[in-house]
Design a protein around this motif. Sequence first.
Motif, PDB file in Angstrom:
ATOM      1  N   SER A 144      52.102  75.062  54.365  1.00 22.41           N
ATOM      2  CA  SER A 144      52.119  74.112  53.255  1.00 22.41           C
ATOM      3  C   SER A 144      51.367  72.833  53.600  1.00 22.41           C
ATOM      4  O   SER A 144      51.489  71.840  52.893  1.00 22.41           O
ATOM      5  N   LEU A 145      50.582  72.862  54.666  1.00 24.33           N
ATOM      6  CA  LEU A 145      49.884  71.660  55.116  1.00 24.33           C
ATOM      7  C   LEU A 145      48.390  71.724  54.823  1.00 24.33           C
ATOM      8  O   LEU A 145      47.764  72.777  54.866  1.00 24.33           O
ATOM      9  N   TRP A 146      47.822  70.563  54.540  1.00 26.88           N
ATOM     10  CA  TRP A 146      46.381  70.371  54.454  1.00 26.88           C
ATOM     11  C   TRP A 146      46.065  69.076  55.191  1.00 26.88           C
ATOM     12  O   TRP A 146      46.563  68.015  54.842  1.00 26.88           O
ATOM     13  N   LYS A 147      45.283  69.189  56.262  1.00 25.78           N
ATOM     14  CA  LYS A 147      44.955  68.022  57.092  1.00 25.78           C
ATOM     15  C   LYS A 147      46.212  67.228  57.453  1.00 25.78           C
ATOM     16  O   LYS A 147      46.250  65.997  57.364  1.00 25.78           O
ATOM     17  N   ASN A 148      47.255  67.961  57.837  1.00 27.97           N
ATOM     18  CA  ASN A 148      48.543  67.370  58.234  1.00 27.97           C
ATOM     19  C   ASN A 148      49.285  66.688  57.091  1.00 27.97           C
ATOM     20  O   ASN A 148      50.257  65.961  57.323  1.00 27.97           O
ATOM     21  N   GLU A 151      51.587  67.317  53.706  1.00 26.71           N
ATOM     22  CA  GLU A 151      52.295  68.278  52.877  1.00 26.71           C
ATOM     23  C   GLU A 151      51.617  68.320  51.514  1.00 26.71           C
ATOM     24  O   GLU A 151      51.386  67.276  50.891  1.00 26.71           O
ATOM     25  N   VAL A 152      51.281  69.506  51.056  1.00 25.71           N
ATOM     26  CA  VAL A 152      50.556  69.643  49.798  1.00 25.71           C
ATOM     27  C   VAL A 152      51.343  69.048  48.637  1.00 25.71           C
ATOM     28  O   VAL A 152      50.769  68.449  47.722  1.00 25.71           O
ATOM     29  N   THR A 153      52.656  69.176  48.676  1.00 29.01           N
ATOM     30  CA  THR A 153      53.479  68.605  47.606  1.00 29.01           C
ATOM     31  C   THR A 153      53.375  67.087  47.559  1.00 29.01           C
ATOM     32  O   THR A 153      53.679  66.475  46.528  1.00 29.01           O
ATOM     33  N   GLN A 154      52.934  66.469  48.676  1.00 29.29           N
ATOM     34  CA  GLN A 154      52.785  65.023  48.727  1.00 29.29           C
ATOM     35  C   GLN A 154      51.355  64.579  48.409  1.00 29.29           C
ATOM     36  O   GLN A 154      51.068  63.378  48.363  1.00 29.29           O
ATOM     37  N   VAL A 189      48.408  71.031  36.641  1.00 32.14           N
ATOM     38  CA  VAL A 189      49.752  70.451  36.612  1.00 32.14           C
ATOM     39  C   VAL A 189      50.187  70.187  38.048  1.00 32.14           C
ATOM     40  O   VAL A 189      50.312  71.110  38.851  1.00 32.14           O
ATOM     41  N   TRP A 190      50.390  68.908  38.358  1.00 36.37           N
ATOM     42  CA  TRP A 190      50.812  68.531  39.701  1.00 36.37           C
ATOM     43  C   TRP A 190      52.323  68.657  39.863  1.00 36.37           C
ATOM     44  O   TRP A 190      53.073  68.736  38.879  1.00 36.37           O
ATOM     45  N   PHE A 191      52.759  68.684  41.109  1.00 39.62           N
ATOM     46  CA  PHE A 191      54.189  68.665  41.398  1.00 39.62           C
ATOM     47  C   PHE A 191      54.790  67.418  40.769  1.00 39.62           C
ATOM     48  O   PHE A 191      54.285  66.308  40.943  1.00 39.62           O
ATOM     49  N   GLY A 192      55.856  67.606  40.011  1.00 37.73           N
ATOM     50  CA  GLY A 192      56.510  66.474  39.351  1.00 37.73           C
ATOM     51  C   GLY A 192      56.034  66.230  37.935  1.00 37.73           C
ATOM     52  O   GLY A 192      56.602  65.388  37.237  1.00 37.73           O
ATOM     53  N   GLU A 193      54.994  66.957  37.490  1.00 36.61           N
ATOM     54  CA  GLU A 193      54.513  66.825  36.120  1.00 36.61           C
ATOM     55  C   GLU A 193      55.080  67.945  35.250  1.00 36.61           C
ATOM     56  O   GLU A 193      55.409  69.021  35.743  1.00 36.61           O
ATOM     57  N   LEU A 222      41.984  60.574  48.181  1.00 42.01           N
ATOM     58  CA  LEU A 222      42.586  61.612  49.004  1.00 42.01           C
ATOM     59  C   LEU A 222      42.890  62.848  48.166  1.00 42.01           C
ATOM     60  O   LEU A 222      42.659  63.979  48.603  1.00 42.01           O
ATOM     61  N   VAL A 223      43.401  62.625  46.956  1.00 43.44           N
ATOM     62  CA  VAL A 223      43.715  63.751  46.071  1.00 43.44           C
ATOM     63  C   VAL A 223      42.448  64.519  45.735  1.00 43.44           C
ATOM     64  O   VAL A 223      42.416  65.759  45.797  1.00 43.44           O
TER      65      VAL A 223
END
Length: 262
Positions: free
Chosen positions: A39-43, A45-48, A180-184, A61-62
């Motif tokens: 679940s990581l991208w460049k350290n 968390e993708v959800t973050q 659709v992003w996490f939380g949307e 960054l996004v």
Amino acid sequence: MKEIFHSQLKKSRYVAVLTGAGVSAESNIPTFRGSGSNSLWKNHEVTQVACPQAWEKDPGLVWEFYNYRRKMMGDKKFNLAHKALADLEKKLQDQQKTFSLITQNIDDLHFDAGSKNVTRLHGSIWMVRCCKCGYVEKNREVPITNAFNQESSGEKNHYKVEDLPKCKQGCDGILRPNVVWFGESLSKSNINQAFLSAQNCDLFLVIGTSSLVQPASSLIQIAKSSGAKTAVINLEETVADHDADFVFHGKAGEILPELFSV
């Protein structure tokens, strides 16, 4: 069980399908799920990263993350599962029957394979939306701006607002991925269409998804409670298996062509 499924498919007047990341995984598109290294991208968390809060804090960054995903997806081709679903849609239409496809995937490989009646629950990575005027358009440019030509996976980059893609409709607003992003929340029209498909079909297929994400995971229950027969096709066991009338474990690209050969 395959013979019984063939019989059900033949007599069905409305077939609805839900697909998830497992279908695209067979085209070598990696998924970000769970926790840990997967679940990581460049350290990160993708959800973050794929969330409104990250966009507010650091849209550069996004966009770097989505530029990476667009670059990674750009040369991927649809697989036998995508093709089997597109062929089934055409076959049913020729028989004056109804077919609808609901996907959680954002790669548009279903369209590339020839599917027409598709509801994208989570949007498309190949569509962008202006944050100022709301204009949505298709964009397959990789990189989407010249700033990302200098991107290096081994270095820490920081992109400013002026580096990001801008709207070409005159408002000069910043473009964002139309996903659709996490939380949307999902689009009301899309989720309503998905619910209608589940309610009105007489055969509902769940393919390549763990059936853990709401509201997509509730669709098989809606279909079943509305009287439809249900089938799960997945590489491994899912929580939806015990509710399904048919369960097939294995690669969708190997299973679907045989299931649909009626």
